[in-house]
Design a protein around this motif. Structure first.
Motif, PDB file in Angstrom:
ATOM      1  N   GLY A   1      -5.469   3.660  -7.274  1.00 58.04           N
ATOM      2  CA  GLY A   1      -6.000   4.845  -7.927  1.00 58.04           C
ATOM      3  C   GLY A   1      -7.049   5.548  -7.102  1.00 58.04           C
ATOM      4  N   ASN A   2      -7.373   4.993  -5.941  1.00 58.12           N
ATOM      5  CA  ASN A   2      -8.341   5.590  -5.024  1.00 58.12           C
ATOM      6  C   ASN A   2      -7.600   6.243  -3.859  1.00 58.12           C
ATOM      7  N   ASP A   3      -7.225   7.481  -4.037  1.00 64.20           N
ATOM      8  CA  ASP A   3      -6.519   8.231  -2.996  1.00 64.20           C
ATOM      9  C   ASP A   3      -5.253   7.489  -2.576  1.00 64.20           C
ATOM     10  N   SER A   4      -5.144   7.153  -1.292  1.00 69.04           N
ATOM     11  CA  SER A   4      -3.932   6.521  -0.764  1.00 69.04           C
ATOM     12  C   SER A   4      -4.043   5.002  -0.677  1.00 69.04           C
ATOM     13  N   GLN A   5      -5.077   4.441  -1.248  1.00 66.84           N
ATOM     14  CA  GLN A   5      -5.344   3.004  -1.116  1.00 66.84           C
ATOM     15  C   GLN A   5      -4.336   2.155  -1.890  1.00 66.84           C
ATOM     16  N   ILE A   6      -3.937   1.033  -1.284  1.00 64.92           N
ATOM     17  CA  ILE A   6      -3.029   0.081  -1.922  1.00 64.92           C
ATOM     18  C   ILE A   6      -3.562  -1.336  -1.763  1.00 64.92           C
ATOM     19  N   ILE A   7      -3.136  -2.220  -2.636  1.00 66.49           N
ATOM     20  CA  ILE A   7      -3.348  -3.656  -2.475  1.00 66.49           C
ATOM     21  C   ILE A   7      -1.977  -4.300  -2.502  1.00 66.49           C
ATOM     22  N   HIS A   8      -1.740  -5.217  -1.566  1.00 63.40           N
ATOM     23  CA  HIS A   8      -0.402  -5.809  -1.461  1.00 63.40           C
ATOM     24  C   HIS A   8      -0.448  -7.125  -0.700  1.00 63.40           C
ATOM     25  N   ALA A   9       0.604  -7.910  -0.898  1.00 66.71           N
ATOM     26  CA  ALA A   9       0.808  -9.119  -0.101  1.00 66.71           C
ATOM     27  C   ALA A   9       1.530  -8.664   1.167  1.00 66.71           C
ATOM     28  N   ALA A  10       0.775  -8.478   2.235  1.00 70.37           N
ATOM     29  CA  ALA A  10       1.296  -7.796   3.418  1.00 70.37           C
ATOM     30  C   ALA A  10       2.282  -8.642   4.215  1.00 70.37           C
ATOM     31  N   ASN A  11       1.830  -9.792   4.671  1.00 68.53           N
ATOM     32  CA  ASN A  11       2.664 -10.688   5.474  1.00 68.53           C
ATOM     33  C   ASN A  11       1.940 -12.017   5.644  1.00 68.53           C
ATOM     34  N   THR A  12       2.553 -12.924   6.398  1.00 69.64           N
ATOM     35  CA  THR A  12       1.983 -14.260   6.580  1.00 69.64           C
ATOM     36  C   THR A  12       0.631 -14.204   7.274  1.00 69.64           C
ATOM     37  N   GLN A  13       0.494 -13.309   8.255  1.00 66.14           N
ATOM     38  CA  GLN A  13      -0.737 -13.248   9.023  1.00 66.14           C
ATOM     39  C   GLN A  13      -1.900 -12.643   8.237  1.00 66.14           C
ATOM     40  N   ARG A  14      -1.606 -11.668   7.373  1.00 67.90           N
ATOM     41  CA  ARG A  14      -2.675 -10.934   6.709  1.00 67.90           C
ATOM     42  C   ARG A  14      -2.926 -11.373   5.280  1.00 67.90           C
ATOM     43  N   GLY A  15      -1.923 -11.927   4.610  1.00 70.12           N
ATOM     44  CA  GLY A  15      -2.092 -12.328   3.220  1.00 70.12           C
ATOM     45  C   GLY A  15      -2.205 -11.113   2.304  1.00 70.12           C
ATOM     46  N   ILE A  16      -2.926 -11.295   1.195  1.00 65.12           N
ATOM     47  CA  ILE A  16      -3.115 -10.198   0.235  1.00 65.12           C
ATOM     48  C   ILE A  16      -4.313  -9.368   0.685  1.00 65.12           C
ATOM     49  N   VAL A  17      -4.067  -8.105   0.979  1.00 62.61           N
ATOM     50  CA  VAL A  17      -5.093  -7.250   1.568  1.00 62.61           C
ATOM     51  C   VAL A  17      -5.104  -5.882   0.904  1.00 62.61           C
ATOM     52  N   VAL A  18      -6.169  -5.151   1.169  1.00 61.10           N
ATOM     53  CA  VAL A  18      -6.293  -3.764   0.730  1.00 61.10           C
ATOM     54  C   VAL A  18      -6.196  -2.875   1.963  1.00 61.10           C
ATOM     55  N   ASP A  19      -5.326  -1.887   1.915  1.00 64.99           N
ATOM     56  CA  ASP A  19      -5.179  -0.919   3.001  1.00 64.99           C
ATOM     57  C   ASP A  19      -5.469   0.483   2.473  1.00 64.99           C
ATOM     58  N   SER A  20      -6.068   1.294   3.309  1.00 66.72           N
ATOM     59  CA  SER A  20      -6.520   2.609   2.870  1.00 66.72           C
ATOM     60  C   SER A  20      -5.429   3.672   2.865  1.00 66.72           C
ATOM     61  N   ASP A  21      -4.325   3.427   3.571  1.00 67.47           N
ATOM     62  CA  ASP A  21      -3.282   4.451   3.697  1.00 67.47           C
ATOM     63  C   ASP A  21      -1.908   3.836   3.446  1.00 67.47           C
ATOM     64  N   TYR A  22      -1.338   4.129   2.303  1.00 68.20           N
ATOM     65  CA  TYR A  22      -0.056   3.537   1.942  1.00 68.20           C
ATOM     66  C   TYR A  22       1.063   3.931   2.901  1.00 68.20           C
TER      67      TYR A  22
END
Length: 276
Positions: A239-260
Motif C-alpha cells: 500500500g506504500n507506492d510500489s513497495q512489495i513484500i515477498h518470499a524472493a528466493n533462497t538467498q534473500r528469503g522474505i524481503v521488502v522491495d521498493s519497486d515491484y
C-alpha cells in the motif's frame, strides 16, 4: 551518497538472512577451522600411510604395519567426509526469529569478508548501488500505512512479521506461527489463509482462478493487500507506492522491495475478493 544498510534479517542488498554479526564471526571461524582440519589431517594421514608402506616393503613380515595403514586410510576418509555431513546438517537446521544458525552458517564466509573490508562498503546484489554496511541503522520501513482498508493493512502487517524468514521452494506453511519455510506462493497463500481467505498453492493456479480476484489496470490504484503477479512469482503490495513484500528466493528469503517492477516479468495486479 551511500545508502546505509544494517545487517538485520534477510537483506536484499547483501543477500543474507543472518541477523547477528557476532554469530557470523563465530561461525566463520568454526567453518575455517573445519576447512583447515579437512585439508591438513588427511594429508598427514596419507604421509603416515606412505611411510608405513615404505616400511612394509622393507619388512613384508610386519603384519601390524598393514593393519595400521588400513586404519589410517579409513581415518583419512572419515576426516574428509565428516565436515561435509556437518555442513549439510547445519545448513538444514530449522529456523525461527531468534534462532538463525542455518542462515548464518550458509552466509558466514561472505558476511565475515564484508565485515573485514576496510571501507565497509559493498555493491548491492539487488540494484548495483553502493551501500555502507555499518554506518548506521536505517529507519524502520513502513508497513501498511499506505492506501487500503483495515483488512488489507492487517494482511500486510501480518506478512511483515515474517520479514527475514527463509525461503524454501515447495515448502508448506499453513499461515500460523511458527512459520515454516516456504516459497513465494506458499507465503502468500499462508498469509491470506490466516484471514480465512483461500488461495491456490501455485502462481499459475492463483492467476487462473479469476473467481478469486479482480484485475486492477491502474497502478495508481494499488492498495495494501493487493497481489503483484509475475511469471512464476507473486508478491503482496504493502500500500506504500510500489513497495512489495515477498518470499524472493533462497538467498534473500522474505524481503521488502521498493519497486515491484524489478521482481520479475510482471503480469498484473490482483485485488483479492474478501479483502475489498
Amino acid at each position: 551518497m551511500n545508502n546505509y544498510i544494517y545487517i538485520l534479517d534477510c537483506n536484499s542488498d547483501i543477500g543474507s538472512c543472518c541477523s547477528d554479526p557476532g554469530m557470523v564471526t563465530i561461525i566463520d571461524i568454526v567453518r575455517r577451522l573445519m576447512d583447515l582440519f579437512q585439508l591438513i589431517v588427511p594429508i598427514l594421514l596419507i604421509l603416515m600411510i606412505t611411510i608405513g608402506l615404505i616400511r612394509l616393503i622393507g619388512n613384508p613380515e610386519a603384519k601390524d604395519g598393514m593393519k595400521k595403514m588400513k586404519n589410517r586410510f579409513l581415518a583419512a576418509i572419515f576426516v574428509f567426509i565428516v565436515p561435509v555431513f556437518v555442513n549439510i546438517a547445519m545448513s538444514n537446521l530449522p529456523e525461527s526469529e531468534d534462532f538463525q544458525i542455518a542462515a548464518c552458517w550458509n552466509s558466514a564466509r561472505d558476511m565475515a569478508e564484508l565485515q573485514r573490508t576496510s571501507s565497509g562498503t559493498y555493491n548491492s546484489k539487488y540494484d548495483g548501488t553502493r551501500i555502507n554496511l555499518f554506518a548506521q541503522k536505517p529507519a524502520e520501513q513502513k508497513t501498511s500505512s499506505g492506501l487500503g482498508n483495515d483488512t488489507g493493512k492487517s494482511i500486510v502487517d501480518y506478512a511483515f512479521k515474517f520479514k527475514g524468514q527463509p525461503y524454501k521452494y515447495g515448502g508448506q506453511w499453513n499461515g500460523s506461527i511458527p512459520y515454516t519455510p516456504t516459497d513465494c506462493s506458499g507465503f502468500v497463500q499462508g498469509v491470506y489463509s490466516h484471514y480465512g481467505i483461500s488461495l491456490a498453492r501455485t502462481t499459475d493456479a492463483m492467476w487462473a482462478d479469476t473467481s478469486k480476484y479482480t484485475l486492477i489496470t491502474n497502478d495508481r490504484d494499488i492498495r495494501a493487500g493487493d497481489l503483484a503477479m509475475y511469471d512464476g512469482h507473486v508478491a503482496i503490495f504493502t500500500g506504500n507506492d510500489s513497495q512489495i513484500i515477498h518470499a524472493a528466493n533462497t538467498q534473500r528469503g522474505i524481503v521488502v522491495d521498493s519497486d515491484y517492477s524489478k521482481a520479475g516479468n510482471f503480469k498484473g495486479i490482483m485485488r483479492i475478493k474478501g479483502v475489498y
